[in-house]
Motif scaffolding. Sequence first.
Motif, PDB file in Angstrom:
ATOM      1  N   LYS A  62       0.858  -1.188   0.000  1.00 20.57           N
ATOM      2  CA  LYS A  62       0.000   0.000   0.000  1.00 20.57           C
ATOM      3  C   LYS A  62       0.884   1.224   0.000  1.00 20.57           C
ATOM      4  O   LYS A  62       1.871   1.301   0.728  1.00 20.57           O
ATOM      5  N   VAL A  63       0.549   2.176  -0.845  1.00 19.20           N
ATOM      6  CA  VAL A  63       1.289   3.431  -0.938  1.00 19.20           C
ATOM      7  C   VAL A  63       0.277   4.524  -1.291  1.00 19.20           C
ATOM      8  O   VAL A  63      -0.742   4.252  -1.927  1.00 19.20           O
ATOM      9  N   SER A  64       0.520   5.737  -0.856  1.00 17.30           N
ATOM     10  CA  SER A  64      -0.398   6.827  -1.199  1.00 17.30           C
ATOM     11  C   SER A  64      -0.016   7.427  -2.544  1.00 17.30           C
ATOM     12  O   SER A  64       1.130   7.319  -2.986  1.00 17.30           O
ATOM     13  N   HIS A  65      -0.970   8.067  -3.179  1.00 19.02           N
ATOM     14  CA  HIS A  65      -0.663   8.691  -4.465  1.00 19.02           C
ATOM     15  C   HIS A  65       0.367   9.805  -4.305  1.00 19.02           C
ATOM     16  O   HIS A  65       1.210   9.999  -5.174  1.00 19.02           O
ATOM     17  N   GLU A  66       0.324  10.514  -3.161  1.00 21.25           N
ATOM     18  CA  GLU A  66       1.318  11.565  -2.927  1.00 21.25           C
ATOM     19  C   GLU A  66       2.729  10.981  -2.862  1.00 21.25           C
ATOM     20  O   GLU A  66       3.682  11.570  -3.367  1.00 21.25           O
ATOM     21  N   GLU A  67       2.852   9.808  -2.236  1.00 15.83           N
ATOM     22  CA  GLU A  67       4.159   9.162  -2.125  1.00 15.83           C
ATOM     23  C   GLU A  67       4.646   8.678  -3.488  1.00 15.83           C
ATOM     24  O   GLU A  67       5.841   8.795  -3.793  1.00 15.83           O
ATOM     25  N   GLY A  93       7.783  -7.273  -8.346  1.00 19.94           N
ATOM     26  CA  GLY A  93       7.686  -8.314  -7.338  1.00 19.94           C
ATOM     27  C   GLY A  93       6.537  -8.228  -6.364  1.00 19.94           C
ATOM     28  O   GLY A  93       6.333  -9.145  -5.573  1.00 19.94           O
ATOM     29  N   SER A  94       5.766  -7.149  -6.388  1.00 16.59           N
ATOM     30  CA  SER A  94       4.656  -7.040  -5.440  1.00 16.59           C
ATOM     31  C   SER A  94       3.470  -7.876  -5.892  1.00 16.59           C
ATOM     32  O   SER A  94       3.257  -8.091  -7.086  1.00 16.59           O
ATOM     33  N   GLY A  95       2.687  -8.317  -4.912  1.00 18.79           N
ATOM     34  CA  GLY A  95       1.412  -8.958  -5.199  1.00 18.79           C
ATOM     35  C   GLY A  95       0.375  -7.860  -5.400  1.00 18.79           C
ATOM     36  O   GLY A  95       0.528  -7.007  -6.266  1.00 18.79           O
ATOM     37  N   THR A  96      -0.633  -7.830  -4.571  1.00 16.71           N
ATOM     38  CA  THR A  96      -1.668  -6.802  -4.653  1.00 16.71           C
ATOM     39  C   THR A  96      -1.074  -5.437  -4.330  1.00 16.71           C
ATOM     40  O   THR A  96      -0.393  -5.273  -3.321  1.00 16.71           O
ATOM     41  N   VAL A  97      -1.350  -4.457  -5.195  1.00 18.88           N
ATOM     42  CA  VAL A  97      -0.884  -3.087  -4.992  1.00 18.88           C
ATOM     43  C   VAL A  97      -2.104  -2.209  -4.763  1.00 18.88           C
ATOM     44  O   VAL A  97      -3.063  -2.248  -5.541  1.00 18.88           O
ATOM     45  N   ILE A  98      -2.062  -1.420  -3.689  1.00 21.48           N
ATOM     46  CA  ILE A  98      -3.151  -0.514  -3.340  1.00 21.48           C
ATOM     47  C   ILE A  98      -2.601   0.897  -3.276  1.00 21.48           C
ATOM     48  O   ILE A  98      -1.564   1.132  -2.653  1.00 21.48           O
ATOM     49  N   VAL A  99      -3.299   1.835  -3.922  1.00 20.84           N
ATOM     50  CA  VAL A  99      -2.910   3.242  -3.863  1.00 20.84           C
ATOM     51  C   VAL A  99      -4.060   4.027  -3.250  1.00 20.84           C
ATOM     52  O   VAL A  99      -5.156   4.093  -3.822  1.00 20.84           O
ATOM     53  N   SER A 100      -3.806   4.592  -2.071  1.00 18.33           N
ATOM     54  CA  SER A 100      -4.808   5.463  -1.448  1.00 18.33           C
ATOM     55  C   SER A 100      -4.720   6.830  -2.112  1.00 18.33           C
ATOM     56  O   SER A 100      -3.639   7.269  -2.510  1.00 18.33           O
ATOM     57  N   ARG A 101      -5.880   7.505  -2.231  1.00 20.33           N
ATOM     58  CA  ARG A 101      -5.920   8.796  -2.933  1.00 20.33           C
ATOM     59  C   ARG A 101      -6.693   9.845  -2.148  1.00 20.33           C
ATOM     60  O   ARG A 101      -7.511  10.568  -2.705  1.00 20.33           O
TER      61      ARG A 101
END
Length: 193
Positions: A62-67, A93-101
């Motif tokens: 999980k990573v934010s869009h700002e990051e 190499g990541s599995g599920t990727v989530i981007v918070s916005r």
Amino acid sequence: MLREGLRHGTALLAGPNSDEVIPVSLYRRLATDLDANGCRVAADLSGERLDAVLAGEPVVLKVSHEELIADGRAESADPADLVAAMKQLRDRGSGTVIVSRAAEPALALPADTGSEVLEIHVPPLQPAEPRGAGDSMTAGVVAALVRGLPVREALRTGAACGALNVVRRGLGTGGADAVHALAERVELVEWKG
């Protein structure tokens, strides 16, 4: 951390409050050692720490869009730019990727859907405290996966945790009954591009 991760089978790696606390190399070592010994690794990181943990092929990132923008992984907050960055993280190499916005629907690239990107829509709620929603979302996703829920249900649970955190004062608030009730109302919609 290594001992507890091996003992429980899942470890969530997140960032420290200061860059001097934990060296980047420790994230790489932890992620690869845990993964090599059968522990599922999840991460809520950015920058060099995100790069380091990719070596351990996290099941959830999980990573934010700002990051993503600050790291130079995405050119803008435009969803197409964010999705391109998500696919690059998957390729690394990541599995599920989530981007918070922030106030916009989060984006998810589930490991089990190939290249299908989902928008995560939570019911409209009035925010009381915007801080901590992303952290709560990550914790909810990981907790649901630990319980054996499929990825889509984990995304709904995580979104409910994040949304509940926003409507109450105090980080990590909201009980299990409230999470379950709200998760039933979270919609996963295919992002059309």
